[in-house]
Design an enzyme around this catalytic site. Structure first.
Site, PDB file in Angstrom:
ATOM      1  N   SER A 203      59.307   8.498 115.181  1.00  0.00           N
ATOM      2  CA  SER A 203      58.067   8.883 114.504  1.00  0.00           C
ATOM      3  C   SER A 203      56.867   8.468 115.342  1.00  0.00           C
ATOM      4  O   SER A 203      56.906   7.425 116.015  1.00  0.00           O
ATOM      5  CB  SER A 203      58.028   8.184 113.142  1.00  0.00           C
ATOM      6  OG  SER A 203      56.765   8.337 112.552  1.00  0.00           O
TER       7      SER A 203
ATOM      8  N   HIS B  69      53.569   7.784 114.272  1.00  0.00           N
ATOM      9  CA  HIS B  69      52.515   6.890 113.763  1.00  0.00           C
ATOM     10  C   HIS B  69      52.907   5.415 113.710  1.00  0.00           C
ATOM     11  O   HIS B  69      52.075   4.571 113.400  1.00  0.00           O
ATOM     12  CB  HIS B  69      52.001   7.369 112.399  1.00  0.00           C
ATOM     13  CG  HIS B  69      52.935   7.174 111.245  1.00  0.00           C
ATOM     14  ND1 HIS B  69      52.689   6.255 110.264  1.00  0.00           N
ATOM     15  CD2 HIS B  69      54.088   7.778 110.921  1.00  0.00           C
ATOM     16  CE1 HIS B  69      53.663   6.317 109.368  1.00  0.00           C
ATOM     17  NE2 HIS B  69      54.525   7.236 109.742  1.00  0.00           N
TER      18      HIS B  69
ATOM     19  N   CYS C 187      57.004   3.922 101.563  1.00  0.00           N
ATOM     20  CA  CYS C 187      57.464   5.075 100.779  1.00  0.00           C
ATOM     21  C   CYS C 187      57.915   4.661  99.393  1.00  0.00           C
ATOM     22  O   CYS C 187      58.178   5.498  98.539  1.00  0.00           O
ATOM     23  CB  CYS C 187      58.606   5.787 101.496  1.00  0.00           C
ATOM     24  SG  CYS C 187      58.115   6.370 103.104  1.00  0.00           S
TER      25      CYS C 187
END
Ligand code: PLP
Length: 379
Positions: free
Chosen positions: A197, A199, A321
């Site tokens: 990923s 970020h 999340c």
């Protein structure tokens, strides 16, 4: 603000921003367009792919750009399951995966796949024995994360991969939390599939990629045009991809590890010296150097976070999340913590700009908050 939540996200590096700007301003062509303006955008995407491939010591055509680490996980799991369903319908994963993997496994179960979730030790490590015991002639895919986002515990991926390689079973690893922290070359890890990923490594949000070893059977999950060699349809996020490549190059050459582990140790020792009833989760296992997960007896993690926020300190109880989820962390529960212990836990994750003075301020703040909360709860 003291930001100690780098496993949730990181600031965009100025070099990443600078690399992206031309593709958000004058260079806004569609990479699929046949004229020069489009071809220039295409060239930028392919240059980014080549730069990332060089860092990962793989071939450019083994990189598939996605919109996130989550999408990379989805493509790996759903794509391989779809491609191999005729061969078998058994998938193995662990009980500590990020929701991007664990929820995808649940969705695959609803589609008729059988999923085995491997237990972990009290230190959060998957054992080779449990993997061997779970393998069947129906097993088509094993998905095990490289390092856990909540505890930082690193899995013995290469050792686990050896077992699978001997049986020609695909290994997927979620390496979202390891790039830039420890070496994570897919070939060395013997992973056919690996998710990354942008970020988490000072790149832009909404970017990621899946490493797919050549000839790995994976079918597309997002269908449409022939983008990404038909594996992931959708007009490419050109600026995002260029920024992602810049971030990967910087992460691959970074030397932050030693310095960060000293600061992380200072944080943990500072707390352990001044408070009783504290456990550092996974501290006896190999961990990435920036992550600390601590359980505090008799207090609630959410209350600690609130106290920290009032002092301008950003931390979390676990995966970003799962924010707002009242359930105790499945990762900590899998490590054998009680629901109360799990709920009394927080995660602090350092970044390369974290200062020693910020660590000391956080220690003082935590000691004060936990002492006050304990006094209130015992009153
Ligand atoms: N996998 C792990 C281990 C993560 O920590 C995260 C993000 O927290 C993801 C996957 C999802 O990545 P993204 O936020 O790019 O969707």
């Amino acid at each position: 603000m003291i930001y100690l939540d780098h496993n949730a996200t990181t600031p965009v590096h100025p070099r990443v921003f600078e690399a992206m700007v031309p593709y958000l301003t004058e260079g806004w062509g569609n990479p699929s367009s046949p004229y020069r303006f489009g071809r220039e955008a295409k060239r930028a995407v392919e240059k980014a792919r080549a730069r990332i491939a060089e860092c990962l010591e793989c071939k450019p055509n083994e990189i598939v750009f996605t919109s996130s680490g989550t999408e990379a996980d989805n493509l790996a799991l759903r794509g391989a399951a779809l491609a191999l369903a005729q061969k078998g319908r058994h998938i193995i994963t662990s009980s500590i995966e990020h929701p991007a993997v664990s929820s995808t496994c649940r969705a695959l179960e609803a589609q008729g796949f059988r999923v085995t979730r491997l237990p972990v030790t009290s230190q959060g490590v998957v054992t080779t024995e449990s993997l061997v015991e779970s393998l069947t002639s129906e097993t088509i895919l094993v998905s095990l994360m490289h390092a856990n986002n909540e505890t930082g515990v690193i899995q013995p991926i290469e050792e686990l991969a050896d077992i699978l390689q001997r049986r020609s079973i695909l290994l997927h690893t979620d390496a979202v939390q390891t790039l830039g922290k420890i070496p994570c070359l897919p070939e060395k890890m013997k992973a056919a599939l690996a998710s990354f990923s942008g970020h988490k490594i000072e790149g832009p949000k909404g970017t990621g990629f899946l490493y797919m070893k050549e000839e790995t059977p994976v079918l597309p999950v997002i269908t449409g045009g022939a983008h990404e060699r038909g594996l992931r349809a959708g007009t490419e996020n050109v600026a995002g991809i260029v920024g992602l490549a810049e971030a990967v190059v910087m992460a691959s050459s970074s030397d932050r590890t030693d310095d960060l582990s000293k600061k992380r140790d200072r944080l943990e020792q500072g707390i352990l010296e001044r408070l009783t009833g504290v456990v550092v989760n996974g501290s006896s296992a190999p961990r990435v150097s920036n992550t600390s997960n601590m359980s505090f007896d008799l207090v609630d993690g959410e209350s600690i976070l609130l106290g920290l926020e009032l002092k301008g300190i950003c931390a979390s109880t676990g995966s970003a999340c799962s924010t707002g989820d009242p359930e105790p962390s499945p990762v900590l529960m899998a490590m054998g913590l009680t629901p109360r212990q799990a709920q009394g836990s927080i995660r602090l994750s350092l970044g390369k700009k974290t200062q020693t003075s910020e660590i000391d301020e956080t220690v003082d703040a935590l000691v004060e908050i936990v002492t006050r909360l304990r006094a209130v709860s015992s009153a």
